[in-house]
Enzyme design. Structure first.
Site, short mmCIF file in Angstrom:
data_model
loop_
_atom_site.label_atom_id
_atom_site.label_comp_id
_atom_site.label_asym_id
_atom_site.label_seq_id
_atom_site.Cartn_x
_atom_site.Cartn_y
_atom_site.Cartn_z
CG LEU A 96 -1.94 -1.14 1.23
CD1 LEU A 96 -2.49 -1.39 2.63
CD2 LEU A 96 -3.07 -0.82 0.25
CG HIS A 112 4.50 -11.46 8.71
ND1 HIS A 112 4.64 -11.35 7.34
CD2 HIS A 112 5.65 -12.03 9.16
CE1 HIS A 112 5.82 -11.83 6.98
NE2 HIS A 112 6.45 -12.25 8.07
C1 GRF Z 1 -1.49 -15.93 5.94
O1 GRF Z 1 -0.47 -16.81 6.25
C2 GRF Z 1 -1.18 -14.55 6.45
O2 GRF Z 1 -0.41 -14.55 7.62
C3 GRF Z 1 -0.35 -13.97 5.33
O3 GRF Z 1 -0.96 -14.45 4.15
C4 GRF Z 1 -1.62 -15.69 4.44
C5 GRF Z 1 -3.04 -15.51 4.00
O4 GRF Z 1 -3.78 -16.71 4.10
N1 GRF Z 1 -0.31 -12.53 5.41
P1 GRF Z 1 -5.35 -16.67 4.00
O5 GRF Z 1 -5.70 -16.03 2.66
O6 GRF Z 1 -5.88 -15.88 5.14
O7 GRF Z 1 -5.79 -18.12 4.04
#
Ligand code: GRF
Length: 218
Positions: A96, A112
């Site tokens: 962003l 994350h």
């Molecule tokens: C997750 O591991 C999150 O931590 C990261 O991207 C992934 C997304 O997975 N930022 P989802 O689309 O929520 O299943």
């Protein structure tokens, strides 16, 4: 109960964290509701999950914009129309602009799949395994312009097992994410955590709620 805090969720794919937030918001005493889901990619699984839950969805394809800031302005306008106060990034695979991040400062959070500040960026689990770390986890943090670097709201730890593969570590971490993200959104919606300058400041919060190791989240 007072009005729930209207929240927007930005996704790019599978949407399993989105589903965890949808499930949390379905509980009568949860302090937030999901007012809209926006994806920058069409036809992703997460959009179907939102539709199934009766949530308004929008696709804003980044390919349709010449500049990052133009895409972000459309994002901002869509969030404004949905009258949201908070925004959760849930697997939103797009950087962003600083303008957007500053505008939503303190009201924009991300999840994350590592214990930040370690292992920022992509392909986390392979790097965790290669590092020999014995504990990994996940982090919810306020979003600031520098990637994966904002003040930490909550973390959960998971063990790294001797026979782990990227897939098994990812599965274990994701299960923790699905408990951590609703917990963090609850803290924010209840204003028990706030961004104050460069720090997350907590009020009325137990130690167990701030630093979570195999936590009883609920
Ligand atoms: C997750 O591991 C999150 O931590 C990261 O991207 C992934 C997304 O997975 N930022 P989802 O689309 O929520 O299943």
């Amino acid at each position: 109960m007072t009005a729930r805090v209207r929240t927007g969720v930005l996704i790019s794919g599978r949407g399993s964290n989105l589903q965890a937030l949808i499930d949390a918001c379905a509980k009568a005493d949860f302090p937030a509701e999901i007012a809209c889901v926006i994806s920058n990619v069409a036809n992703v699984e997460g959009l179907a999950l939102a539709e199934r839950a009766g949530i308004a969805t929008h696709v804003i394809s980044h390919g349709g914009f010449r500049l990052r800031e133009e895409f972000d302005m459309e994002l901002d306008a869509t969030l404004a129309r949905a009258a949201v106060s908070l925004v959760c990034l849930a697997g939103f695979m797009r950087v962003l602009s600083d303008v957007f991040v500053e505008k939503w400062r303190g009201r924009l959070i991300n999840i994350h799949p590592s214990l930040l500040p370690g292992f920022k960026g992509l392909d986390v689990h392979g790097r965790v395994l290669a590092s020999g770390a014995r504990i990994s986890g996940c982090t919810v943090h306020f979003v600031v312009p520098e990637l994966d670097s904002g003040p930490i709201i909550a973390q959960a730890a998971v063990p790294v097992l001797a026979d782990d593969t990227e897939e098994s570590l990812s599965t274990r971490t994701l299960a923790a994410e699905h408990r951590l993200y609703p917990h963090a959104l609850k803290l924010l919606a209840e204003t028990r955590v706030k961004l104050d300058g460069e720090r997350a400041v907590f009020t009325n919060i137990s130690d167990a709620e701030g630093t979570l190791i195999n936590p009883p989240f609920d």
